[in-house]
Scaffold this motif. Structure first.
Motif, PDB file in Angstrom:
ATOM      1  N   SER A  41      -9.801   8.613   4.502  1.00  0.00           N
ATOM      2  CA  SER A  41     -10.031   7.392   3.702  1.00  0.00           C
ATOM      3  C   SER A  41     -11.396   6.751   3.949  1.00  0.00           C
ATOM      4  CB  SER A  41      -8.930   6.328   3.889  1.00  0.00           C
ATOM      5  OG  SER A  41      -7.663   6.870   3.582  1.00  0.00           O
TER       6      SER A  41
ATOM      7  N   ASN B 284       0.852  -1.185   0.000  1.00  0.00           N
ATOM      8  CA  ASN B 284       0.000   0.000   0.000  1.00  0.00           C
ATOM      9  C   ASN B 284       0.890   1.238   0.000  1.00  0.00           C
ATOM     10  OD1 ASN B 284      -2.316   1.454  -0.006  1.00  0.00           O
ATOM     11  ND2 ASN B 284      -2.907   1.015   2.110  1.00  0.00           N
TER      12      ASN B 284
ATOM     13  N   ARG C 164       1.599   5.433  -0.762  1.00  0.00           N
ATOM     14  CA  ARG C 164       0.993   6.765  -0.870  1.00  0.00           C
ATOM     15  C   ARG C 164       2.099   7.816  -0.723  1.00  0.00           C
ATOM     16  NH1 ARG C 164       1.112   3.465   3.079  1.00  0.00           N
ATOM     17  NH2 ARG C 164      -1.100   3.206   3.503  1.00  0.00           N
ATOM     18  N   THR C 165       1.795   8.996  -1.270  1.00  0.00           N
ATOM     19  CA  THR C 165       2.718  10.128  -1.162  1.00  0.00           C
ATOM     20  C   THR C 165       2.549  10.777   0.200  1.00  0.00           C
ATOM     21  OG1 THR C 165       2.330  10.534  -3.507  1.00  0.00           O
ATOM     22  CG2 THR C 165       3.435  12.285  -2.280  1.00  0.00           C
ATOM     23  N   VAL C 166       3.654  11.098   0.843  1.00  0.00           N
ATOM     24  CA  VAL C 166       3.607  11.915   2.062  1.00  0.00           C
ATOM     25  C   VAL C 166       4.718  12.961   1.981  1.00  0.00           C
ATOM     26  CG1 VAL C 166       2.613  10.126   3.574  1.00  0.00           C
ATOM     27  CG2 VAL C 166       5.098  10.360   3.387  1.00  0.00           C
ATOM     28  N   ILE C 167       4.613  13.945   2.856  1.00  0.00           N
ATOM     29  CA  ILE C 167       5.635  14.982   2.947  1.00  0.00           C
ATOM     30  C   ILE C 167       6.653  14.577   4.011  1.00  0.00           C
ATOM     31  CG2 ILE C 167       6.044  17.397   3.591  1.00  0.00           C
ATOM     32  CD1 ILE C 167       4.629  17.019   0.874  1.00  0.00           C
TER      33      ILE C 167
ATOM     34  N   HIS D 161       4.241  13.126   9.051  1.00  0.00           N
ATOM     35  CA  HIS D 161       3.112  13.387   9.950  1.00  0.00           C
ATOM     36  C   HIS D 161       1.838  12.840   9.328  1.00  0.00           C
ATOM     37  CE1 HIS D 161       5.439  17.055  11.733  1.00  0.00           C
ATOM     38  NE2 HIS D 161       5.948  15.897  12.119  1.00  0.00           N
ATOM     39  N   THR D 162       0.944  12.335  10.164  1.00  0.00           N
ATOM     40  CA  THR D 162      -0.302  11.807   9.629  1.00  0.00           C
ATOM     41  C   THR D 162      -1.396  11.837  10.693  1.00  0.00           C
ATOM     42  OG1 THR D 162      -1.203  10.014   8.269  1.00  0.00           O
ATOM     43  CG2 THR D 162       0.154   9.360  10.144  1.00  0.00           C
TER      44      THR D 162
ATOM     45  N   SER E 275      -6.038   7.312  10.175  1.00  0.00           N
ATOM     46  CA  SER E 275      -5.828   6.884   8.779  1.00  0.00           C
ATOM     47  C   SER E 275      -5.471   5.393   8.720  1.00  0.00           C
ATOM     48  CB  SER E 275      -4.754   7.742   8.105  1.00  0.00           C
ATOM     49  OG  SER E 275      -3.497   7.481   8.666  1.00  0.00           O
ATOM     50  N   PRO E 276      -5.889   4.722   7.649  1.00  0.00           N
ATOM     51  CA  PRO E 276      -5.644   3.278   7.541  1.00  0.00           C
ATOM     52  C   PRO E 276      -4.172   2.881   7.682  1.00  0.00           C
ATOM     53  CG  PRO E 276      -7.248   3.963   5.909  1.00  0.00           C
ATOM     54  CD  PRO E 276      -6.759   5.223   6.571  1.00  0.00           C
ATOM     55  N   LYS E 277      -3.282   3.765   7.279  1.00  0.00           N
ATOM     56  CA  LYS E 277      -1.867   3.388   7.368  1.00  0.00           C
ATOM     57  C   LYS E 277      -1.451   3.101   8.813  1.00  0.00           C
ATOM     58  CE  LYS E 277      -0.619   7.517   5.560  1.00  0.00           C
ATOM     59  NZ  LYS E 277      -1.872   8.249   5.831  1.00  0.00           N
TER      60      LYS E 277
HETATM   61  C1  LIG Z   1       1.735  15.816  -2.360  1.00  0.00           C
HETATM   62  C2  LIG Z   1       1.000  15.011  -1.308  1.00  0.00           C
HETATM   63  C3  LIG Z   1       1.432  15.088  -0.004  1.00  0.00           C
HETATM   64  C4  LIG Z   1       0.785  14.349   0.989  1.00  0.00           C
HETATM   65  N1  LIG Z   1       1.262  14.398   2.265  1.00  0.00           N
HETATM   66  C5  LIG Z   1       0.695  13.628   3.210  1.00  0.00           C
HETATM   67  C6  LIG Z   1       1.269  13.588   4.524  1.00  0.00           C
HETATM   68  O1  LIG Z   1       2.271  14.229   4.834  1.00  0.00           O
HETATM   69  N2  LIG Z   1       0.652  12.770   5.437  1.00  0.00           N
HETATM   70  C7  LIG Z   1      -0.446  12.017   5.128  1.00  0.00           C
HETATM   71  O2  LIG Z   1      -0.935  11.297   6.000  1.00  0.00           O
HETATM   72  N3  LIG Z   1      -0.994  12.032   3.899  1.00  0.00           N
HETATM   73  C8  LIG Z   1      -0.448  12.806   2.931  1.00  0.00           C
HETATM   74  N4  LIG Z   1      -0.971  12.811   1.666  1.00  0.00           N
HETATM   75  C9  LIG Z   1      -2.179  11.992   1.388  1.00  0.00           C
HETATM   76  C10 LIG Z   1      -1.773  10.518   1.234  1.00  0.00           C
HETATM   77  O3  LIG Z   1      -1.143  10.317  -0.026  1.00  0.00           O
HETATM   78  C11 LIG Z   1      -2.972   9.552   1.379  1.00  0.00           C
HETATM   79  O4  LIG Z   1      -3.949   9.840   0.397  1.00  0.00           O
HETATM   80  C12 LIG Z   1      -3.614   9.648   2.762  1.00  0.00           C
HETATM   81  O5  LIG Z   1      -2.618   9.785   3.770  1.00  0.00           O
HETATM   82  C13 LIG Z   1      -4.464   8.417   3.078  1.00  0.00           C
HETATM   83  O6  LIG Z   1      -3.617   7.292   3.115  1.00  0.00           O
HETATM   84  P1  LIG Z   1      -4.052   5.910   3.829  1.00  0.00           P
HETATM   85  O7  LIG Z   1      -5.508   5.700   3.486  1.00  0.00           O
HETATM   86  O8  LIG Z   1      -3.180   4.892   3.185  1.00  0.00           O
HETATM   87  O9  LIG Z   1      -3.780   6.064   5.286  1.00  0.00           O
HETATM   88  C14 LIG Z   1      -0.330  13.532   0.652  1.00  0.00           C
HETATM   89  C15 LIG Z   1      -0.735  13.453  -0.680  1.00  0.00           C
HETATM   90  C16 LIG Z   1      -0.088  14.187  -1.647  1.00  0.00           C
HETATM   91  C17 LIG Z   1      -0.557  14.055  -3.059  1.00  0.00           C
END
Ligand SMILES: Cc1cc2nc3c(=O)[nH]c(=O)nc-3n(C[C@H](O)[C@H](O)[C@H](O)COP(=O)(O)O)c2cc1C
Length: 205
Positions: A133, A47, A49-52, A66-67, A71-73
């Protein structure tokens, strides 16, 4: 002329450059590697996903993001704390991959310190009414309607702290891949739980 980065000539220099660039990505939104791909293991398989990136520390082999606790993660990491990271910068054609183990900071001193350092605008998402999510009957950003600009103050933003997680990855393996017309280079580093390097190897790219 190609802007690709010339690979440093030694494993030590590659490792130092890798951590310096990852640290820089965690400090500034203008730096390469500020956005990265975080991988967990879910019921559906890998699984991603993009994070910062919100910080990194080469000497202790830590990467931070940070999150939201809902969230599912986070549920996935509670089942299996292993994390994979991929970071790529197209201009320099440089890829880092990292593997490690999650430490979830929620409501502890680390989370509090990082929440205090989180700017007002970045606090907004932690006010989502329903879990990130989760399914919604309507198209929505998820924030409560009363969270309009008049109510949006530093004091009000403190309510988001309850949902805030500082997610630490203790890195056990790091890989760097430099793509360059003069010859690609790939290097691998392994670390024990104390962050001590246990292996450094060249890999065939
Ligand atoms: C450019 C960008 C930066 C993001 N930064 C974060 C972040 O720092 N933390 C976060 O939880 N999700 C971030 N997201 C959203 C995640 O990609 C993801 O959609 C969301 O965390 C839900 O993930 P999960 O359902 O797997 O927990 C970001 C998405 C994008 C496109």
């Amino acid at each position: 002329m190609s802007s690709a980065r010339l690979p440093p000539e030694s494993l030590d220099a590659i490792e130092a450059e890798a951590w310096a660039l990852i640290e820089a990505g965690g400090r500034s939104f203008r730096a390469p590697f500020h956005a990265a791909t975080l991988g967990t293991i879910s019921e559906d398989g890998p699984n991603l996903r993009t994070v910062i990136l919100r910080g990194a520390d080469g000497p202790t082999r830590r990467i931070w993001c940070h999150t939201d606790i809902r969230s599912p993660k986070i549920a996935e990491l509670r089942t299996d704390p292993r994390i994979g990271w991929t970071l790529y910068d197209e201009p320099s054609r440089l890829q880092f991959r990292a593997w490690g183990v999650a430490v979830i900071h929620h409501g502890d001193e680390v989370a509090q310190q990082r929440w205090q350092a989180t700017v007002l605008n970045s606090r907004r998402i932690y006010h989502a009414v329903a879990a990130p999510s989760s399914i919604s009957a309507v198209a929505t950003g998820g924030l409560p309607p009363e969270l309009d600009d008049a109510r949006w103050t530093q004091e009000f933003s403190e309510r988001g702290a309850a949902n805030f997680v500082a997610l630490e990855t203790v890195i056990t393996r790091l890989e760097a891949l430099y793509l360059h017309h003069a010859g690609h280079r790939r290097a691998s580093f392994r670390y024990d739980a104390n962050g001590t390097r246990t292996a450094a190897d060249w890999l065939i790219p």
